[in-house]
Design a protein around this motif. Sequence first.
Motif, PDB file in Angstrom:
ATOM      1  N   PRO A  30      38.642  29.549  38.199  1.00 48.47           N
ATOM      2  CA  PRO A  30      38.300  28.943  36.908  1.00 48.47           C
ATOM      3  C   PRO A  30      39.452  28.079  36.417  1.00 48.47           C
ATOM      4  N   GLY A  31      39.107  27.032  35.665  1.00 52.00           N
ATOM      5  CA  GLY A  31      40.141  26.148  35.150  1.00 52.00           C
ATOM      6  C   GLY A  31      39.644  25.329  33.983  1.00 52.00           C
ATOM      7  N   ILE A  32      40.491  24.438  33.522  1.00 51.00           N
ATOM      8  CA  ILE A  32      40.138  23.574  32.394  1.00 51.00           C
ATOM      9  C   ILE A  32      40.801  22.219  32.558  1.00 51.00           C
ATOM     10  N   VAL A  33      40.095  21.197  32.106  1.00 57.14           N
ATOM     11  CA  VAL A  33      40.641  19.842  32.021  1.00 57.14           C
ATOM     12  C   VAL A  33      40.677  19.482  30.546  1.00 57.14           C
ATOM     13  N   TYR A  34      41.855  19.126  30.030  1.00 56.38           N
ATOM     14  CA  TYR A  34      41.970  18.852  28.600  1.00 56.38           C
ATOM     15  C   TYR A  34      42.859  17.627  28.383  1.00 56.38           C
ATOM     16  N   GLY A  35      42.929  17.189  27.122  1.00 55.41           N
ATOM     17  CA  GLY A  35      43.779  16.049  26.776  1.00 55.41           C
ATOM     18  C   GLY A  35      43.000  14.761  26.643  1.00 55.41           C
ATOM     19  N   GLY A  36      43.685  13.728  26.191  1.00 46.24           N
ATOM     20  CA  GLY A  36      43.026  12.444  25.982  1.00 46.24           C
ATOM     21  C   GLY A  36      42.085  12.500  24.795  1.00 46.24           C
ATOM     22  N   THR A  37      41.091  11.637  24.801  1.00 40.45           N
ATOM     23  CA  THR A  37      40.142  11.576  23.679  1.00 40.45           C
ATOM     24  C   THR A  37      38.891  12.413  23.930  1.00 40.45           C
ATOM     25  N   ALA A  38      38.695  12.867  25.172  1.00 46.83           N
ATOM     26  CA  ALA A  38      37.512  13.654  25.511  1.00 46.83           C
ATOM     27  C   ALA A  38      37.739  15.126  25.158  1.00 46.83           C
ATOM     28  N   THR A  39      36.637  15.861  25.024  1.00 45.83           N
ATOM     29  CA  THR A  39      36.728  17.279  24.725  1.00 45.83           C
ATOM     30  C   THR A  39      37.143  18.041  25.986  1.00 45.83           C
ATOM     31  N   PRO A  40      37.772  19.202  25.835  1.00 42.05           N
ATOM     32  CA  PRO A  40      38.131  20.012  26.999  1.00 42.05           C
ATOM     33  C   PRO A  40      36.909  20.372  27.833  1.00 42.05           C
ATOM     34  N   GLN A  41      37.082  20.377  29.145  1.00 40.20           N
ATOM     35  CA  GLN A  41      35.982  20.665  30.064  1.00 40.20           C
ATOM     36  C   GLN A  41      36.336  21.858  30.943  1.00 40.20           C
ATOM     37  N   SER A  42      35.523  22.919  30.869  1.00 39.91           N
ATOM     38  CA  SER A  42      35.727  24.076  31.735  1.00 39.91           C
ATOM     39  C   SER A  42      35.200  23.766  33.126  1.00 39.91           C
ATOM     40  N   ILE A  43      36.009  24.066  34.138  1.00 35.92           N
ATOM     41  CA  ILE A  43      35.647  23.743  35.518  1.00 35.92           C
ATOM     42  C   ILE A  43      35.950  24.922  36.434  1.00 35.92           C
ATOM     43  N   SER A  44      35.557  24.772  37.695  1.00 38.58           N
ATOM     44  CA  SER A  44      35.979  25.714  38.730  1.00 38.58           C
ATOM     45  C   SER A  44      36.232  24.923  40.006  1.00 38.58           C
ATOM     46  N   ARG A  82      48.840  32.920  38.964  1.00 36.32           N
ATOM     47  CA  ARG A  82      48.636  33.637  40.220  1.00 36.32           C
ATOM     48  C   ARG A  82      48.564  35.139  39.955  1.00 36.32           C
ATOM     49  N   HIS A  83      47.845  35.846  40.831  1.00 39.60           N
ATOM     50  CA  HIS A  83      47.810  37.304  40.755  1.00 39.60           C
ATOM     51  C   HIS A  83      49.201  37.830  41.099  1.00 39.60           C
ATOM     52  N   PRO A  84      49.725  38.806  40.344  1.00 35.27           N
ATOM     53  CA  PRO A  84      51.093  39.278  40.578  1.00 35.27           C
ATOM     54  C   PRO A  84      51.289  39.976  41.918  1.00 35.27           C
ATOM     55  N   ALA A  85      50.206  40.497  42.532  1.00 38.58           N
ATOM     56  CA  ALA A  85      50.371  41.266  43.775  1.00 38.58           C
ATOM     57  C   ALA A  85      49.516  40.767  44.940  1.00 38.58           C
ATOM     58  N   LYS A  86      48.505  39.971  44.639  1.00 42.87           N
ATOM     59  CA  LYS A  86      47.591  39.517  45.698  1.00 42.87           C
ATOM     60  C   LYS A  86      47.664  37.992  45.855  1.00 42.87           C
ATOM     61  N   PRO A  87      47.339  37.483  47.036  1.00 40.52           N
ATOM     62  CA  PRO A  87      47.317  36.027  47.233  1.00 40.52           C
ATOM     63  C   PRO A  87      46.056  35.405  46.632  1.00 40.52           C
ATOM     64  N   VAL A  88      45.956  35.501  45.323  1.00 38.47           N
ATOM     65  CA  VAL A  88      44.778  35.023  44.597  1.00 38.47           C
ATOM     66  C   VAL A  88      45.227  34.163  43.423  1.00 38.47           C
ATOM     67  N   LEU A  89      44.560  33.029  43.246  1.00 38.27           N
ATOM     68  CA  LEU A  89      44.812  32.156  42.100  1.00 38.27           C
ATOM     69  C   LEU A  89      43.840  32.537  40.985  1.00 38.27           C
ATOM     70  N   LEU A  90      44.361  32.689  39.779  1.00 35.84           N
ATOM     71  CA  LEU A  90      43.555  33.200  38.669  1.00 35.84           C
ATOM     72  C   LEU A  90      43.006  32.104  37.766  1.00 35.84           C
ATOM     73  N   HIS A  91      43.804  31.060  37.517  1.00 36.10           N
ATOM     74  CA  HIS A  91      43.370  30.013  36.585  1.00 36.10           C
ATOM     75  C   HIS A  91      44.221  28.777  36.782  1.00 36.10           C
ATOM     76  N   VAL A  92      43.637  27.608  36.534  1.00 32.56           N
ATOM     77  CA  VAL A  92      44.378  26.357  36.678  1.00 32.56           C
ATOM     78  C   VAL A  92      44.095  25.454  35.482  1.00 32.56           C
ATOM     79  N   ASP A  93      45.142  24.814  34.969  1.00 30.46           N
ATOM     80  CA  ASP A  93      45.014  23.884  33.841  1.00 30.46           C
ATOM     81  C   ASP A  93      45.405  22.479  34.287  1.00 30.46           C
ATOM     82  N   PHE A  94      44.572  21.508  33.960  1.00 30.08           N
ATOM     83  CA  PHE A  94      44.872  20.107  34.230  1.00 30.08           C
ATOM     84  C   PHE A  94      44.874  19.315  32.919  1.00 30.08           C
ATOM     85  N   GLN A  95      45.825  18.391  32.782  1.00 34.04           N
ATOM     86  CA  GLN A  95      45.886  17.527  31.602  1.00 34.04           C
ATOM     87  C   GLN A  95      45.478  16.111  31.989  1.00 34.04           C
TER      88      GLN A  95
END
Length: 221
Positions: A30-44, A82-95
Motif C-alpha cells: 500500500p502507498g500514497i501519492v500526494y503533493g501538487g495541486t491534486a488530491t492525495p491518491q491511495s495506491i498499491s 519496512r517490516h522490522p524482522a521480515k523482508p517485507v515492505l509495509l508502505h510507500v509514500d511518493f511526492q
Amino acid sequence: MSDLTLNAKVRSDEGKGASRRLRRLEARVPGIVYGGTATPQSISVLQKDLFKALENEAFFSSIVTVDVEGKKETVILRDLQRHPAKPVLLHVDFQRVSANTKVSIKVPLHFLNEEACKGVKAGGIVSHTLTELEISAPASQLPEFIEVDLLDLDMDATIHISDLKLPAGSESVALTHGADHDLLIASVHKPRVAIEAENESDGNGENGENGEANGNGEGSE
C-alpha cells in the motif's frame, strides 16, 4: 536523473486490516501519492516491482514515473516503511514534483581513491562520519550520488561539507543554517593499535631514563 517507472493500482480500501490483506493475499504494498495541486491518491504497487526498483540506488534520489492505471505521475520517493524482522515492505509514500520543483533529499556519498589516499599510504585509516548528504535542488537536477575524493587527504586531515564540489543547482541543506553546521564527512587517523604502541614506547623510554637516574644516584651514595 534516472528513467524509472512503476506500475500502480488505485487503492480504495483503507485501514490496517485492508493493508494487511493487500500485502498477504496480493503481494502488493500500500502507498500514497500526494503533493501538487491534486488530491492525495491511495495506491498499491507489487512488492516484487518495488524490491526490484530499490536495487537501483538512483531510485532514492531521482524523479520516478508512477503509472496509476494509465495516469502517469512524476514523483520522488519520500518514505518507505519496512517490516522490522521480515523482508517485507509495509508502505510507500511518493511526492508529486515537476522538473522545476525544488526539493530537499538525502543523496548517498561515494568515496573515491580510499586505498590510494596519502594518509592511508602513510599507515592511517579512513573514518566515514557521513554516508549521505541532504541537499536542495530542482527535481530535474537531483544527483544520484555525490563523489568525495580522498586522494590528497593526509594523515590527521579532514573533509567537511564545505570541501565538497556539489553538482550544479545543488546546495547543502546543513550549510544554509550557517558555518557552524559544516559537518565532518571523513577523516584519516592512525589506528588505535599504533597509537597505543607509541604511548607504550614513550612510557618505557621515560621509565628507562628514570631507572638510570636512580641507579646513578644509588651508586654515588
